[in-house]
Scaffold this motif. Structure first.
Motif, PDB file in Angstrom:
ATOM      1  N   ARG A 177       0.811  -1.219   0.000  1.00  0.00           N
ATOM      2  CA  ARG A 177       0.000   0.000   0.000  1.00  0.00           C
ATOM      3  C   ARG A 177       0.847   1.274   0.000  1.00  0.00           C
ATOM      4  NH1 ARG A 177      -4.414  -1.706   4.712  1.00  0.00           N
ATOM      5  NH2 ARG A 177      -5.301  -3.518   3.604  1.00  0.00           N
ATOM      6  N   GLN A 178       1.968   1.256   0.678  1.00  0.00           N
ATOM      7  CA  GLN A 178       2.794   2.447   0.821  1.00  0.00           C
ATOM      8  C   GLN A 178       3.586   2.746  -0.445  1.00  0.00           C
ATOM      9  OE1 GLN A 178       3.151   4.514   3.508  1.00  0.00           O
ATOM     10  NE2 GLN A 178       1.800   3.396   4.892  1.00  0.00           N
ATOM     11  N   LYS A 179       3.816   4.035  -0.693  1.00  0.00           N
ATOM     12  CA  LYS A 179       4.707   4.486  -1.760  1.00  0.00           C
ATOM     13  C   LYS A 179       5.931   5.141  -1.112  1.00  0.00           C
ATOM     14  CE  LYS A 179       1.979   3.258  -5.116  1.00  0.00           C
ATOM     15  NZ  LYS A 179       2.344   2.119  -5.999  1.00  0.00           N
ATOM     16  N   LEU A 180       7.083   4.971  -1.734  1.00  0.00           N
ATOM     17  CA  LEU A 180       8.325   5.454  -1.140  1.00  0.00           C
ATOM     18  C   LEU A 180       8.525   6.945  -1.374  1.00  0.00           C
ATOM     19  CD1 LEU A 180       8.812   2.299  -1.410  1.00  0.00           C
ATOM     20  CD2 LEU A 180      11.232   2.867  -1.612  1.00  0.00           C
ATOM     21  N   HIS A 181       8.983   7.643  -0.332  1.00  0.00           N
ATOM     22  CA  HIS A 181       9.401   9.032  -0.475  1.00  0.00           C
ATOM     23  C   HIS A 181      10.540   9.082  -1.497  1.00  0.00           C
ATOM     24  CE1 HIS A 181      11.311  12.889   0.565  1.00  0.00           C
ATOM     25  NE2 HIS A 181      10.166  13.224   1.129  1.00  0.00           N
ATOM     26  N   PRO A 182      10.576  10.112  -2.354  1.00  0.00           N
ATOM     27  CA  PRO A 182      11.592  10.148  -3.416  1.00  0.00           C
ATOM     28  C   PRO A 182      13.029  10.198  -2.911  1.00  0.00           C
ATOM     29  CG  PRO A 182      10.348  12.215  -3.314  1.00  0.00           C
ATOM     30  CD  PRO A 182       9.624  11.231  -2.461  1.00  0.00           C
ATOM     31  N   ASN A 183      13.243  10.546  -1.652  1.00  0.00           N
ATOM     32  CA  ASN A 183      14.615  10.617  -1.125  1.00  0.00           C
ATOM     33  C   ASN A 183      15.102   9.293  -0.539  1.00  0.00           C
ATOM     34  OD1 ASN A 183      14.238  13.279  -1.784  1.00  0.00           O
ATOM     35  ND2 ASN A 183      15.131  14.104   0.075  1.00  0.00           N
ATOM     36  N   LEU A 184      14.280   8.248  -0.597  1.00  0.00           N
ATOM     37  CA  LEU A 184      14.707   6.946  -0.096  1.00  0.00           C
ATOM     38  C   LEU A 184      15.540   6.226  -1.152  1.00  0.00           C
ATOM     39  CD1 LEU A 184      11.520   5.536   1.713  1.00  0.00           C
ATOM     40  CD2 LEU A 184      13.361   6.934   2.648  1.00  0.00           C
ATOM     41  N   VAL A 185      16.656   5.666  -0.720  1.00  0.00           N
ATOM     42  CA  VAL A 185      17.523   4.848  -1.581  1.00  0.00           C
ATOM     43  C   VAL A 185      17.419   3.406  -1.085  1.00  0.00           C
ATOM     44  CG1 VAL A 185      19.866   4.443  -2.407  1.00  0.00           C
ATOM     45  CG2 VAL A 185      19.108   6.779  -1.885  1.00  0.00           C
TER      46      VAL A 185
END
Length: 374
Positions: free
Chosen positions: A168-176
């Protein structure tokens, strides 16, 4: 091999960003730590492998604020690890708020449940992937920090009970994403969930590290590295070269070559390795490696006396085909690995005899082999 380099991307198990653990925060902030089956959150016996309550918003805010202060003090910081601790005798949080973050439709996993923190007694249970709860926490930290330091990156793991992509969750763009699985099965799922930066950090070269038996995976490495190259890998970070050169050396070589050119085929790598290293003995040495690779890829196959005899025949044929002493010493080095394998497998069969109280077990020979093995 001219391998290695730095992107400023620093991953690693880091207590999900909380420095200090139970010893520093347990007394005043016990609620930051994972609820255990015994109803406590006590992590005093978890040492450096404490686990946290990932749904705790106060915890996420504190970790975010500490990172904000860290970057203020050192503006050159490129990335911070938010990866949870690995292993240890402690459970992931079972509080209701954390469990609410675990989608019932998420992939099923097998998870260890320890009776008490710090003690090894445990059982294995079926549960659902914990990835969504992890991403929820990582996003909570990243969103807070990004408001002050928009360019800071956060290294997180696809690993353990959170290997599967989130549901369900989408990753924050700053996550590597530091992708640990040895297969590419979940790679595209993580990208669909928003992973813009992802790199392969496998444990694949650790295969057979506990028993030292031969394991050849050139085909597997070639196939996976080609996939990674075609699907946006940022880098690789292999764990690890453990120096079992007589039984695993060809894998180390393959990984090195593929990092330079991920489009090399397994055939090209093996032909190069065998011809460059073993000259006229190359055909039989290649046959030797391919036989071991066949065993590595089939759980039903193992190093029986017949298989070892066949492998030994290949090395003997290779030895007879060459006259160069340096090449012959390389074949002899491979034979050390095969001899070790022979001893290991013989001892394993003797262990079975002992368990079955087989009267034909030669205990004197067993002692000699154990000494040799040691």
């Amino acid at each position: 091999h001219r391998l290695g380099g730095k992107l400023g991307i620093h991953g690693g198990h880091s207590g999900a960003g909380l420095k200090g653990g139970w010893e520093q925060y347990g007394k005043e902030h016990a609620d930051w730590f994972a609820l255990q089956p015994d109803g406590t959150r006590d992590q005093s016996k978890a040492g450096g492998r404490f686990r946290l309550c990932m749904s705790n918003q106060e915890l996420a805010a504190y970790v975010a604020e500490s990172i904000i202060e860290q970057v203020k003090a050192n503006p050159n910081v490129v990335s911070v690890s938010l990866s949870p601790n690995d292993g240890g005798y402690s459970n992931f949080c079972i509080c209701e708020n954390c469990k609410k973050l675990d989608p019932p439709e998420a992939p099923k996993i097998r998870m260890l449940l320890f009776d008490k923190v710090g003690e090894s007694k445990r059982k294995e249970i079926e549960y659902v992937s914990l990835t969504d709860r992890m991403v929820s926490y990582w996003n909570g930290v990243a969103e807070r920090v990004a408001k002050v330091h928009p360019d800071v990156l956060f290294v997180v793991d696809a690993y353990s009970c959170y290997s599967h992509p989130p549901v369900r969750q989408k990753l924050h763009p700053n996550l590597v994403v530091r992708y640990v699985p040895s297969t590419s099965d979940g790679w595209e799922g993580w990208q669909k969930a928003g992973a813009k930066r992802i790199f392969w950090r496998p444990n694949i070269l650790l295969a057979n590290r506990r028993n030292g038996l031969p394991h050849v995976m050139v085909q597997r490495l070639a196939d996976t590295m080609k996939f990674m190259a075609d699907n946006g890998t940022l880098a690789t970070d292999f764990d690890s070269v453990i120096h079992n050169w007589a039984v695993h050396g060809v894998n180390y070589y393959a990984a090195a070559r593929l990092n330079w050119n991920p489009y090399l085929t397994a055939q090209e790598i093996l032909d190069d390795y065998c011809q460059s290293g073993f000259a006229d003995g190359a055909p039989e040495v290649k046959r030797y490696f391919l036989k071991i690779q066949e065993i590595a890829g089939d759980e039903e196959k193992t190093f029986t006396p017949e298989v070892i005899r066949d492998l030994r025949g290949s090395l003997n044929e290779a030895d007879r085909a060459v006259g160069d002493e340096i090449v012959r010493s390389r074949i002899a080095f491979l034979r050390i690995g095969l001899n070790f394998t022979d001893v290991q497998m013989t001892i394993n069969r003797m262990v079975d005899q002992a368990k079955e109280k087989d009267p034909t077990l030669d205990l004197d020979r067993a002692r000699r082999l154990l000494e040799l093995n040691y």
